[in-house]
Design an enzyme around this catalytic site. Sequence first.
Site, PDB file in Angstrom:
ATOM      1  CB  CYS A 110       4.375  -3.327  -5.833  1.00  0.00           C
ATOM      2  SG  CYS A 110       5.919  -2.860  -5.047  1.00  0.00           S
ATOM      3  CG  HIS A 244       2.361  -6.474  -3.486  1.00  0.00           C
ATOM      4  ND1 HIS A 244       3.497  -7.076  -3.968  1.00  0.00           N
ATOM      5  CD2 HIS A 244       2.755  -5.283  -2.939  1.00  0.00           C
ATOM      6  CE1 HIS A 244       4.527  -6.279  -3.742  1.00  0.00           C
ATOM      7  NE2 HIS A 244       4.111  -5.201  -3.115  1.00  0.00           N
ATOM      8  CG  ASN A 274       7.311  -5.771  -1.557  1.00  0.00           C
ATOM      9  OD1 ASN A 274       7.270  -6.093  -2.739  1.00  0.00           O
ATOM     10  ND2 ASN A 274       6.781  -4.645  -1.112  1.00  0.00           N
TER      11      ASN A 274
HETATM   12  N1  COA Z   1      13.676  -2.554  13.137  1.00  0.00           N
HETATM   13  C1  COA Z   1      13.445  -1.966  14.321  1.00  0.00           C
HETATM   14  N2  COA Z   1      12.760  -0.829  14.445  1.00  0.00           N
HETATM   15  C2  COA Z   1      12.300  -0.257  13.328  1.00  0.00           C
HETATM   16  C3  COA Z   1      12.508  -0.801  12.062  1.00  0.00           C
HETATM   17  C4  COA Z   1      13.240  -2.000  11.992  1.00  0.00           C
HETATM   18  N3  COA Z   1      13.489  -2.614  10.822  1.00  0.00           N
HETATM   19  N4  COA Z   1      11.937  -0.013  11.134  1.00  0.00           N
HETATM   20  C5  COA Z   1      11.375   1.012  11.801  1.00  0.00           C
HETATM   21  N5  COA Z   1      11.600   0.861  13.123  1.00  0.00           N
HETATM   22  C6  COA Z   1      11.192   1.738  14.221  1.00  0.00           C
HETATM   23  C7  COA Z   1      10.996   3.171  13.785  1.00  0.00           C
HETATM   24  O1  COA Z   1      12.236   3.844  13.784  1.00  0.00           O
HETATM   25  C8  COA Z   1      10.078   3.671  14.856  1.00  0.00           C
HETATM   26  O2  COA Z   1      10.826   3.963  15.992  1.00  0.00           O
HETATM   27  P1  COA Z   1      10.473   5.235  16.918  1.00  0.00           P
HETATM   28  O3  COA Z   1       9.096   4.968  17.436  1.00  0.00           O
HETATM   29  O4  COA Z   1      11.534   5.184  17.947  1.00  0.00           O
HETATM   30  O5  COA Z   1      10.542   6.410  16.003  1.00  0.00           O
HETATM   31  C9  COA Z   1       9.201   2.468  15.173  1.00  0.00           C
HETATM   32  O6  COA Z   1       9.906   1.323  14.661  1.00  0.00           O
HETATM   33  C10 COA Z   1       7.825   2.517  14.541  1.00  0.00           C
HETATM   34  O7  COA Z   1       7.999   2.931  13.187  1.00  0.00           O
HETATM   35  P2  COA Z   1       6.791   2.941  12.164  1.00  0.00           P
HETATM   36  O8  COA Z   1       7.262   3.451  10.868  1.00  0.00           O
HETATM   37  O9  COA Z   1       5.633   3.627  12.834  1.00  0.00           O
HETATM   38  O10 COA Z   1       6.491   1.358  12.100  1.00  0.00           O
HETATM   39  P3  COA Z   1       5.322   0.601  11.417  1.00  0.00           P
HETATM   40  O11 COA Z   1       4.635  -0.246  12.404  1.00  0.00           O
HETATM   41  O12 COA Z   1       4.490   1.512  10.548  1.00  0.00           O
HETATM   42  O13 COA Z   1       6.109  -0.394  10.453  1.00  0.00           O
HETATM   43  C11 COA Z   1       6.584  -0.648   8.134  1.00  0.00           C
HETATM   44  C12 COA Z   1       6.905   0.137   9.416  1.00  0.00           C
HETATM   45  C13 COA Z   1       7.402  -0.033   7.026  1.00  0.00           C
HETATM   46  C14 COA Z   1       6.970  -2.096   8.343  1.00  0.00           C
HETATM   47  C15 COA Z   1       5.061  -0.571   7.828  1.00  0.00           C
HETATM   48  O14 COA Z   1       4.640   0.766   7.936  1.00  0.00           O
HETATM   49  C16 COA Z   1       4.718  -1.101   6.493  1.00  0.00           C
HETATM   50  O15 COA Z   1       4.907  -2.268   6.205  1.00  0.00           O
HETATM   51  N6  COA Z   1       4.115  -0.260   5.632  1.00  0.00           N
HETATM   52  C17 COA Z   1       3.739  -0.682   4.314  1.00  0.00           C
HETATM   53  C18 COA Z   1       4.970  -0.709   3.452  1.00  0.00           C
HETATM   54  C19 COA Z   1       4.733  -1.410   2.161  1.00  0.00           C
HETATM   55  O16 COA Z   1       3.813  -2.164   1.996  1.00  0.00           O
HETATM   56  N7  COA Z   1       5.624  -1.141   1.219  1.00  0.00           N
HETATM   57  C20 COA Z   1       5.611  -1.749  -0.053  1.00  0.00           C
HETATM   58  C21 COA Z   1       4.655  -1.101  -0.929  1.00  0.00           C
HETATM   59  S1  COA Z   1       4.646  -1.893  -2.472  1.00  0.00           S
END
Ligand code: COA
Length: 317
Positions: A110, A244, A274
């Site tokens: 990215c 980004h 993204n």
């Molecule tokens: N819809 C509903 N629930 C979801 C979900 C979705 N699309 N994706 C994950 N969950 C759930 C998980 O299963 C978890 O459930 P649990 O508590 O029962 O286990 C809960 O939501 C929390 O998951 P978590 O991974 O802690 O969520 P988060 O707040 O960290 O959000 C991301 C997840 C991926 C959105 C976030 O971490 C993120 O954006 N990270 C950066 C990713 C990024 O920038 N990537 C590109 C890099 S170039």
Amino acid sequence: MSIQILGTGAYVPERILTNDDLSRLVDTSDEWITQRVGVKERHVSFDESAAEMGAKAAQRALEAAGITADQLDLIVGATVSADAVCPSVAALVQREIGASCPAFDVNSACSGFLFALDTAAAFVARGGIRYALVLGAERLSRIVDWTDRSTCVIFGDGSGAFVISPGENYLASHLHTQGSDSVLSIPLGKGNSPFYGKEEQPIAIRMSGQETFKFAVKQIVSDLKLIAEQAGVTPEQFDYIVPHQANLRIIDLAARRLGIPIEKFVVNLDRFGNTSSASVPISFDELARSGKLKKGDLIAMCAFGGGLSSAASLIRW
Ligand code: COA
């Protein structure tokens, strides 16, 4: 010798996939995606490759720059979702737009577009380059795991491009790599090799969301501070920041840590998601075409992603 941006262009495929559409594919909801990520919809390609989308963004950038493809001396592309490891997206864009110059890709996920821009700037500094095309083009929908709700809700397809030439407007840049495959990776399959000792990992984006989140916020803050320092300004003096487009909470947290109003950050992830290496040039193109920019504006760009990598650049408009 530094560079200037002569023209920008962007392209996204027509088909829109909303959060409600996604909630019919995986167990998710518009409410969760909006609150935790900030994306409302993204574009997905049915029949266009990353290179075909890249060529469309490139055409628009060439038109904006007022030059033709045969005037290009260099094309540097960035992608993680090409149809093939070889030929490069840049090579296929070269054919598609009718250029004849050297063309190659850099891979820094990215952050790839800013790595490609810095690479092209170094070629310009070496001399002998009048016009260069830099592009990011992604068809992430072909490598997303559409059964994994924690990744498939984030990404979208699209492309963005700059035409650059020698100039004095590239004030600072910083590239960062922290080699790791445990946080973010896109493994390739093993093909039919009988000599492959490890367990095969299916082709898909694999990501530890929280680790990526922490890395992203830390790097945006430190990279923007570093380029400000290089240019002898403070981050508060940036007129716009083109980040980004990964997660609105990442941008919001970085803005607060830097003490920069969120309004200075260009945000379009609600409409595009993204798009990896395409996200900075798509966002920059929207800003450039918005009519908001004034001559002399300081525009910072920043990105982060697989590698792990991050990058930032500072442009004077
Ligand atoms: N819809 C509903 N629930 C979801 C979900 C979705 N699309 N994706 C994950 N969950 C759930 C998980 O299963 C978890 O459930 P649990 O508590 O029962 O286990 C809960 O939501 C929390 O998951 P978590 O991974 O802690 O969520 P988060 O707040 O960290 O959000 C991301 C997840 C991926 C959105 C976030 O971490 C993120 O954006 N990270 C950066 C990713 C990024 O920038 N990537 C590109 C890099 S170039």
